[in-house]
Design an enzyme around this catalytic site. Structure first.
Site, mmCIF file in Angstrom:
data_model
loop_
_atom_site.group_PDB
_atom_site.id
_atom_site.type_symbol
_atom_site.label_atom_id
_atom_site.label_comp_id
_atom_site.label_asym_id
_atom_site.label_seq_id
_atom_site.Cartn_x
_atom_site.Cartn_y
_atom_site.Cartn_z
ATOM 1 N N ARG A 10 0.834 -1.089 0.074
ATOM 2 C CA ARG A 10 0.082 -0.116 0.206
ATOM 3 C C ARG A 10 1.029 1.263 0.018
ATOM 4 O O ARG A 10 0.559 2.238 -0.538
ATOM 5 C CB ARG A 10 -0.889 0.034 1.177
ATOM 6 N N GLU A 58 -18.376 4.470 -0.994
ATOM 7 C CA GLU A 58 -17.441 3.769 -2.235
ATOM 8 C C GLU A 58 -18.186 3.857 -3.518
ATOM 9 O O GLU A 58 -17.783 3.930 -4.559
ATOM 10 C CB GLU A 58 -17.049 2.446 -1.730
#
Length: 312
Positions: A10, A58
């Site tokens: 990440r 989202e």
């Protein structure tokens, strides 16, 4: 001997987006109120005018990304894998996949190694659902260098891409001159007794298992399969023909992921026995990431044990 560098992919995602931001003025990054966790905050600090926080929404984020892509932007929509692939599946399928828009999904915190966040956040189903979307590229890099290459490849590719990045830091084993290509796997160790095909965090575990098996007189071919879709069928079939048996390893359910992609390929074109190592149709639970990986059989020791028994 110096310690092996460990970096969570990440981090690689956030750093590479920032590098690309300098090279691509049309690159924009969206997140769902998780910029700190997904590391898109690195991009936000450098390019605040090209970062959009969509809040905890989202599905809306994917819709915004789709719209931006029709205006010539290259959007990277970011969230945890559970929310990116799970909560926004309909929007990814209908708004991005169906019209084949140039949207990139950056999903962090995938798999059991999310650790203490527990079962609700440990997404072990994302490869499966993303693989079902026609035209969707699905990738899961194994270390920092490959993750950077994956982000760059996704930025250049025209079409929808799903990338899974880890929260857990993994050893960096690729050299800086590593060349990545979408849809191509990589042989890390050669052998003809058995092939071990792994993706993501499990690649390093497969490498260690390969070394352990070599010491036992079992010559394993270790393959890094970063791209789960499109699968490198040529490499899989070569492994099937040369080795006669395959073990797949993934930090994902054994249902619908890398293992089933490999099984489908060999069943149709070169039938050989396949043993799948992954999460066995169960939910995870809270705990330290390293402990959970061992508990769920996602360790070099377990891969070695299973592969040795499979060969013998």
């Amino acid at each position: 001997m110096a310690d092996v560098k460990k970096i969570a992919t990440r981090e690689s995602y956030g750093n590479t987006l920032t590098e690309l931001g300098k090279e691509m003025p049309n690159l924009v990054v969206l997140d769902a109120d998780l910029a700190g966790a997904t590391k898109t905050g690195i991009f936000k600090k450098a390019f605040p005018e090209r970062h959009i926080d969509c809040g905890i929404a989202e599905a809306d984020m994917v819709g915004v990304a789709a719209g931006l892509s029709t205006m010539g932007f290259v959007p990277f929509a970011s969230s945890f894998a559970m929310f990116a692939a799970g909560r926004a599946f309909e929007q990814i399928r209908n708004t991005v996949g169906y019209p084949h828009l140039n949207v990139k999904i950056g999903a962090t915190h995938g798999g059991i190694s999310v650790g203490e966040d527990g079962a609700s956040h440990q997404c072990n189903e994302d490869f499966a659902v993303m693989r079902t979307i026609p035209g969707m590229v699905v990738m899961c890099p194994s270390d920092d260098i490959e993750a950077k290459a994956v982000v760059r490849a996704a930025a250049k590719y025209v079409g929808p891409v799903y990338m899974r990045f880890s929260r857990f830091a993994s050893p960096v084993f690729h050299s800086e001159d590593y060349k990545f290509e979408i849809g191509k796997g990589e042989v890390l160790q050669d052998g003809t007794d058995v092939a071990i095909i792994a993706t993501g965090l499990m690649v390093n575990e497969a490498i260690e298992a390969g070394k352990a098996l070599e010491a036992k007189g079992i010559h394993a071919r270790v393959i890094n399969m970063c791209t789960i879709k499109p699968l490198d069928e040529e490499l899989v079939l070569a492994a099937a023909k040369d080795c006669g048996r395959i073990v797949t390893v993934e930090e994902h359910s054994i249902i619908g992921g890398l293992g089933e992609a490999v099984c489908s390929c060999v069943a149709e074109k070169c039938p050989v026995p396949v043993k799948r190592i992954g999460v066995n149709d169960e939910f995870g639970h809270s705990g330290p990431a390293a402990d959970l990986l061992k508990q769920f059989g996602l360790s070099a020791e377990h891969i070695t044990e299973v592969t040795e028994a499979f060969v013998k």
